[in-house]
Design a protein around this motif. Structure first.
Motif, short mmCIF file in Angstrom:
data_model
loop_
_atom_site.label_atom_id
_atom_site.label_comp_id
_atom_site.label_asym_id
_atom_site.label_seq_id
_atom_site.Cartn_x
_atom_site.Cartn_y
_atom_site.Cartn_z
N CYS A 1 0.82 -1.22 0.00
CA CYS A 1 0.00 0.00 0.00
C CYS A 1 0.85 1.27 0.00
N PRO A 2 0.61 2.17 -0.95
CA PRO A 2 1.41 3.41 -0.97
C PRO A 2 1.07 4.35 0.18
N ALA A 3 -0.02 4.09 0.88
CA ALA A 3 -0.35 4.94 2.04
C ALA A 3 0.33 4.42 3.30
N CYS A 4 0.87 3.20 3.23
CA CYS A 4 1.51 2.61 4.40
C CYS A 4 3.01 2.77 4.29
N THR A 5 3.51 3.82 4.94
CA THR A 5 4.94 4.08 4.82
C THR A 5 5.60 4.22 6.18
#
Lengths: 313, 153, 660, 348
Positions: free
Chosen positions: A213-217
């Motif tokens: 997920c690109p929101a999970c960083t």
């Protein structure tokens, strides 16, 4: 694309190009990390390039060189979000944008394409994906093969790009974009409950949805922490539901609807249906756009307006 | 968890220190009688309430959760309840979407002078939850002897 | 392992009469970590506290739970108790078994006991997660800002300045003096208001430690107690006050007349004007809205006549930044706009229905009529004057629920003045109640009755014109019949409301208002002159309707609070603030966006990552700015930012315990 | 020697499975969700998916549950008391393919070695395994490449092989024979060796049906001498660090142990699956992580499959089921890895 990559590497504009290479089956691609001009021939662009590559940029945050990345429209939203969250520096990225006519769902394609088939070329028409194979042309009807996320695409053309590799594609009005969410909303509560329990029960907690997920960083996710223990490691319906709800709230206002979580899930949990619910509600409640589609619009749950709707009096 | 008449709802309340907790105090001060099913966790602000706290409450067997803060515009910390409002508008819808009864999460603005509203809110919630019965979504039994089961059990 | 002591208070019969206190203590003794659980009649009493001190020493307690009244009452008391025993004061947790248990569930003692045990279990769970906290110190700028130049603001400014501190006084009107400067006489002594007000105004203007900004507004407030940075907008006066001598030629020659605010619309002023002859500063401003030059581009008469060349049409607004350590809110009141809602009183269409503040101007020797009571419609002396009280006050349907507190007395004063000035005139007062709590107030009221004022207990249902008079119809509830009174003049005692813009200013300054937009005090009994936000104090009618002596008293009290704050160069800051775990922080800075105090800043840290030295951005909390609201903690996905005293671990443990 | 070969008609199979489901917990592949086939307890043959090749998730869940409660503890009344869970009931696991049975043989020495694991061994002992020969390989199957046999499932109690309208049944263990004896009337003795012929025939048919068989020869030897390879960085750069490959793998068996308690007084100790792909997998209490980057983690997984398991137990760590290939979201394909390593080996 290969030429763009070659040029960027030749002129030392970038130290790395992140793109797609052919996968081990015709309907798969694999991310490619090209550092040398000579390797640029490994790059491909075809209707199977479903992966979002933007998040890989984070791994190169501290490298001295610039990185070029290939993005479709949906992936560009992820890139915008990463920029907004200071996870990627704009001046260190060269964005190779690809206006996109939709990509193929590999699971659907796998039913039509025999293992070991080699694809020589591909084209997209209004009604089908046409694939040239060694044994002739194969047609995948758009209705069957198109990725679910492409059915209503808000950004066929990347919202952010340094170069566009094709003509811009205009977005079609997507009035029905949340039709499936509305369908679930319309069910009786018991049915909704059973539906999600059935799916969450199955969750393996492999964290592929999170990791892709690109929101999970986060450097260390709450689900990996033991003190405080936000969610226990035990795999059961309660903990699995807690995992999915907390995750949904963590990406609320930040999920760009790229659908990667749902694609990655090994046990077919309809995660996009969960995240789209939140996107839809946030859009309706606070009048914002899909996260990542505007550089000047920050996550809705980090802001407020005094005139926001209120139902808590 | 039994469904017999002995069952009483378990309700966890998160009250902001400045308004709602004071409102709850005032209810007591005025000897307003309300249902003892609500147990309060004091937080500085409704904006401090993480949805994960609510999820935890449901996991641990809460039948409902009450989040209460200052009225919009009155936040002791200027904007905490505005953030809370956005967050809980979304979160409540999400809970309903995955099959919770919406009544099980109550968010209410209760000021320090609204002791009666606090008492009334608690009683209303208590009544609703008694009508709904125990929450089953996400509920766990306390880990212990009863928690050990054969895998196939 | 923590060694927890649990002390359950009977609070006499307050708790002990409902909750089975020994049973609560017994149950608590089995909770994990509890090494001692005991009870006592009054835990907050000296022997009760001593019991805790002894127990801490004897049982080597490392955490203390007191099950008693609300933590809002005695948290500090018991923290000091812990300190006396050598424990960090923040290793205390209170279970509220009085307000939220015994008192609320008196009729169900069994359930109350059960709930008390649950609340104690919660407190024990939190206590076992408590960590020692240490107050940090923050520097104090010993300079105060006073907002509002009425009697409250002037008094506060003078008191603070007299104590040797710098004061900035900001007033949005062209002159200080406020409402008190408009009044004729003050009750109950009937001394001349101007005579006691104007010397104060002069004292303020001349005080070497007071910087006065009139015709100015506070635009922005940043920072926190001891360290505010305020931006003041000095509105363009169009007159250079360094050149102006206040000679008055300009306003004599100015061709434009407009209704005077100071005269409450009963008189006029010019477009270039001073509000009244004793105004401070006694120099004019141009009202650009009405000035011919600004409206039509022609005129410039004032410029031509000014002997010092002080007229400056180009002058723009000026932004002034000041650093202050404390703020006194003294924004005063306005009158309820009765014309908008009281149709039965004519919606303001009848010229002879006036407000009491207009009456003050009418009767004032320096007012539009030179102190003669003349009715506005035709300048005739009224023979019959009717006063109507509670117009907008005590009227939840149309106005405000509260009592405006000053109307009973000034109406008595007005009645007295009419009877004194107009011998033979008839005076009627319609009232709901007569409230005269105050030194020599009741005596004054009785004197007015003796003077001959007719008090009629009842509300006025209608005022309507008949010929050149007004008929006031009401009900006399004591006689139980309808009455109609012919009146030449009707004076309405309209409700006191916060001055216009009070709520917006509150938001800007960062304090809260009640439902009527009066500023909320930190505690109605114990902290009546402090706002909820540290370093901000309240004086006068902005906090609630008040008469002059109460206003002055509160202003002095606020000044004393400011002086106490200024008595040290540094003050201790609450340690319950947010803290960043830099390992977990990934630098998205969502926390910064939700922080209402701008307490979070990005900082760069260097570290080794897989053998490479890297620099990355993380959030950092200014513990002086942080007020401990915790908004950042929820915005932070990985839980990197936590709130001391209300940490994620603690709240989760509390939830776990409450559900057991 | 007793007869070990039997024949079973299709109808006979169904009625036998119905009986089994009544007598035992019967566990078999079911389609839990569209496209997701897992081993679940079934009420009868109608629920069973017979032609999965292979199931989405392996049957290891029944031997190493994803979460397994080990014991409960309580400090009530002073001191500490423990209680262990009851052991599993005897159950029948039906429909394992030979690769999955082989995976169990690879797990046995892990849990049955110097420190026998009573939980795993208890479940293993309580389980009667009825295997099913593959009739068609899955698209990503490559068991022959790692020494597997898609037809004969050594290690099963019973082996069923579809042959025309009936099934050849072979009792592979005495326990398998007992089961057959327990259900007289269902099984006809195969006295003409039809079963053996059917299995050979099937093996012949299958031989050419595997799309991609990597060549494993020399790979282990190469890895023995090459721990550090820049190649792993390339693989790691793509890897997401999720647990799909390890959780869908029939031989991955790592677990994490944790305690669960609401108040510290009562609670339980449990273990649950863990994955060497997770970044915190090897992180120690002090914060040090000997496998600090995904490179070390990816390398560990493939070395485990291709070398370590062989070194430790003389058994292959990969059974060629292709599940990780099917599910990896970034197409890290062990078949390709083997090919790449082979190429690296040949280039020295």
């Amino acid at each position: 694309m290969r030429e763009t990559a070659r040029q960027l590497l030749r002129e030392r504009e970038v130290g790395l190009v992140i793109g797609y290479a052919a996968g081990s089956e015709a309907y798969w691609v694999t991310p490619a990390f090209i550092k040398e001009e000579a390797q640029a021939d490994r790059l491909v662009w075809n209707p199977f390039c479903v992966n979002s590559l933007a998040k890989y940029l984070i791994n190169y945050h501290h490298e001295p060189y610039k990185v070029a990345v290939v993005v479709k429209g949906c992936d560009s939203r992820a890139l915008v979000r990463l920029l907004q969250d200071n996870q990627v520096q704009r001046e260190k990225v060269v964005v190779i944008g690809i206006p996109c006519l939709g990509v193929v769902d590999a699971k659907a394609a796998a039913l039509k394409i025999a293992p070991g088939t080699r694809i020589l070329g591909a084209s997209v028409t209004d009604g089908e994906f046409l694939l040239q194979t060694e044994s002739g042309t194969l047609s995948l009807p758009r209705g069957e093969a198109l990725c679910a996320k492409c059915r209503y695409c808000e950004n066929p053309t990347p919202v952010l790009a340094d170069t566009l590799l094709a003509e811009e594609v205009a977005a079609e009005p997507a009035a029905n974009i949340y039709a499936e969410v509305r369908e679930v909303e319309s069910w009786p509560r018991e049915k909704r409950s059973a539906f999600w329990d059935g799916h969450f029960q199955r969750c393996l907690r492999c964290y592929a949805c999170r990791n892709i997920c690109p929101a999970c960083t986060c450097r260390e996710c709450v689900f990996d922490q033991t003190d405080p223990c936000w969610v226990a490691k035990a795999h059961n319906l309660s903990e699995n539901t807690a995992f999915h709800l907390i995750r949904a709230m963590h990406v609320a206002g930040r999920c760009v609807d790229c659908g990667e979580c749902e694609r990655a899930c090994p046990v077919n949990i309809p995660l996009r249906l969960l995240n789209q619910k939140v996107i839809k509600d946030i859009k309706e409640l606070f009048g914002v756009s899909t996260p990542g589609s505007r550089l000047d619009e920050m996550p809705a749950l980090g802001m407020f307006a005094t005139e926001d709707p209120d139902e808590f009096n | 968890m039994s469904l017999d008449s002995q069952w009483e709802p378990k309700i966890v309340g998160f009250c902001c220190n400045w308004c709602s907790y004071a409102g709850a105090d005032l209810a007591g001060l005025n000897r307003l009688s309300y249902s003892p099913t609500v147990r309060i966790v004091r937080v500085p602000c409704s904006g401090r309430v993480n949805p994960a706290f609510i999820i935890r409450a449901f996991q641990r067997g809460a039948d409902a959760v009450l989040v209460s803060g200052c009225h919009p515009g009155d936040c002791h910390y200027v904007s905490g309840n505005y953030h809370a409002r956005r967050r809980f508008l979304v979160f409540k819808r999400l809970l309903e979407y995955v099959g919770f009864e919406g009544e099980r999460l109550q968010v209410r603005w209760i000021s320090g002078s609204e002791g009666a509203k606090f008492a009334q809110t608690v009683d209303e919630l208590d009544r609703k939850i008694k009508a709904l019965g125990p929450n089953k979504k996400m509920r766990q039994e306390p880990p212990g002897f009863s928690g050990v089961k054969d895998h196939e059990g | 392992m923590k060694r927890i002591g649990v002390f359950v208070c009977w609070c006499g019969t307050n708790i002990g009469g409902v909750v089975d206190v020994p049973q609560v203590a017994k149950a608590a003794s089995s909770f994990p970590g509890v090494v001692l659980a005991t009870d006592y009649k009054y835990m907050c009493s000296e022997p009760g506290q001593e019991l805790i001190v002894q127990a801490i020493r004897e049982h080597r307690l490392t955490r203390v739970v007191v099950a008693a009244c609300t933590p809002r009452l005695h948290e500090n008391t018991f923290r000091k108790t812990l300190e006396r025993a050598g424990l960090n004061p923040y290793l205390l947790e209170i279970a509220n078994i009085r307000e939220q248990c015994a008192w609320a569930h008196q009729k169900q003692p069994g359930r109350a006991t059960e709930k008390a045990i649950s609340l104690v279990r919660r407190a024990v769970a939190k206590a076992s997660r408590l960590e020692p906290l240490f107050a940090s110190t923050i520097p104090v700028t010993r300079k105060a800002l006073v907002i509002g130049g009425g009697i409250a603001g002037m008094q506060a400014a003078l008191d603070i300045a007299d104590a040797g501190h710098q004061v900035i006084l900001v007033e949005r009107e062209p002159t200080i003096g406020g409402k008190m400067a408009m009044l004729d006489k003050t009750f109950p002594t009937l001394d001349c208001s101007a005579c006691i007000c104007t010397p104060k105004m002069v004292a303020v203007a001349q005080h070497p430690s007071i910087t006065l900004y009139t015709y100015a507004e506070v635009e922005k407030v940043e920072g926190y107690v001891g360290n505010f940075e305020v931006t003041i907008r000095q509105k363009a006066r169009s007159v250079d006050h360094t050149k102006c001598t206040g000679c008055g030629t300009c306003w004599e020659k100015c061709p434009t007349r407009v209704p005077s605010e100071f005269e409450q619309g009963l008189g006029t002023r010019k477009a270039i004007y001073v509000s009244f002859p004793q105004a401070v500063p006694n120099k004019p401003v141009i009202d650009r809205r009405h000035c011919r030059y600004f409206a039509a581009g022609k005129c410039r008469v004032c410029e031509k006549v000014c002997p010092t060349g002080a007229i400056d049409y180009q002058q723009g607004d000026q932004l002034i930044k000041e650093k202050v350590g404390a703020i006194v809110m003294a924004t005063g009141y306005d009158l309820f706009e009765w014309e908008k809602v009281y149709g039965e009183y004519g919606y303001g269409r009848y010229p002879n229905v006036i407000t009491s503040l207009q009456f003050e101007r009418l009767i004032n020797a320096s007012g539009p009529t030179g102190g003669k009571i003349l009715r506005p419609s035709d300048g005739k002396e009224p023979q019959s004057v009717v006063f109507v009280k509670c117009v907008g006050s005590r009227d939840p349907a149309k106005g405000k629920e509260y009592c405006s507190r000053i109307c009973c007395m000034y109406t008595a004063k007005h009645a007295h003045q009419v009877l004194e000035k107009l011998p033979g005139a008839r005076v009627y007062v319609f009232y709901m109640d007569v409230r005269t709590a105050g030194k020599a107030y009741e005596e004054f009221y009785l004197r007015t009755l003796q003077d001959g004022a007719h008090y009629i207990r009842g509300r006025v249902s209608k005022i309507y014109p008949e010929g050149d008079r007004l008929i006031v119809r009401g009900v006399d509830t004591l006689l139980g019949r309808q009455v109609e009174v012919g009146a030449d003049l009707v004076v309405l005692a309209t409700a006191v409301v916060p001055s216009r813009g009070a709520a917006e200013l509150a938001r800007l300054v960062g304090i809260s208002c009640d439902q009527n937009d009066f500023y909320t005090e930190a505690h109605p009994k114990l902290r009546p002159v402090e706002a909820n936000t540290a370093g901000i104090f309240l004086a006068g009618a902005c906090q609630g309707p008040k008469d002059i002596p109460d206003t002055v008293a509160q202003a002095s009290a606020a000044a004393a609070k400011v002086c106490a704050l200024f008595s040290r160069e540094e003050m201790a800051a609450e340690p319950t603030v947010a803290q960043v775990n830099q390992f977990l922080c990934y630098g998205c800075l969502e926390c910064q966006k939700v922080c209402p105090y701008r307490a979070i800043e990005p900082v760069t840290v260097s570290e080794n990552a897989a053998g490479k030295k890297i620099e990355r951005t993380v959030a950092s909390v200014n513990s002086g700015l942080c007020q401990g609201c915790g908004a950042c903690t929820v915005a932070c996905k990985p839980g990197a930012i936590n709130l001391k005293g209300f940490s994620n671990e603690q709240v989760l443990a509390e939830v776990d315990a409450l559900c057991l | 020697m007793s007869v070990r070969d039997f024949l079973l008609t299709r109808e006979g199979l169904h009625s036998w499975l119905s009986r089994l489901a009544r007598d035992y917990p019967l566990i078999a592949p079911v389609e839990e969700e569209k496209g997701v086939i897992t081993f679940k307890q079934v009420g009868g043959p109608q629920e069973i998916v017979f032609d999965c090749a292979p199931s989405t998730l392996p049957p290891k869940e029944w031997f190493l549950p994803s979460t397994e409660e080990l014991f409960a503890f309580s400090t009530a009344g002073g001191g500490i008391t423990l209680q262990e869970p009851p052991g599993p009931k005897e159950r029948v696991l039906f429909g394992l393919h030979p690769c999955d049975v082989r995976a169990l043989l690879a797990l046995d020495p892990v849990f049955g070695g110097t420190y026998p694991d009573p939980y795993y061994l208890g479940r293993r002992k309580a389980t009667i395994i009825v295997a099913l020969s593959c009739t068609k390989p899955g698209p990503y199957c490559f068991c022959p490449a790692v020494g597997g046999d898609p037809v004969v499932a050594a290690g099963a109690d019973l082996l069923l092989t579809e042959s025309g309208s009936s099934f050849a049944v072979k009792a592979m263990t005495s326990r398998g024979e007992e089961i057959i004896q327990r259900y007289p009337g269902h099984f006809a003795p195969d006295e003409e060796g039809r079963g053996e012929r059917a299995r050979q025939e099937l093996a012949g048919q299958l031989a050419g049906m595997f799309a991609f068989l990597p060549d494993l020869r020399g790979v282990k030897e190469f890895l023995d001498g090459h721990f550090e390879l820049p190649y792993w960085e390339e693989v790691a750069s793509r890897c997401l660090g999720c647990g799909i490959c390890t959780y869908t793998c029939p031989t991955c068996h790592c677990f994490d142990i944790f305690d669960q308690s609401w108040d510290g007084a009562r609670g339980l100790r449990a273990r649950c699956w863990d994955s060497c792909m997770f970044s915190q997998f090897t992180r120690m209490a002090g914060g040090h992580n000997p496998r600090p980057t995904q490179k070390e983690r990816v390398r560990n997984r493939f070395l485990h499959k291709l070398k370590y398991h062989q070194d430790r137990y003389g058994l292959g760590g990969c059974v060629g089921c292709g599940r990780c290939v099917a599910k990896c979201p970034v197409n890290i394909d062990i078949r390709r890895i083997i090919g790449d390593l082979k190429e690296l080996a040949s280039h020295g």
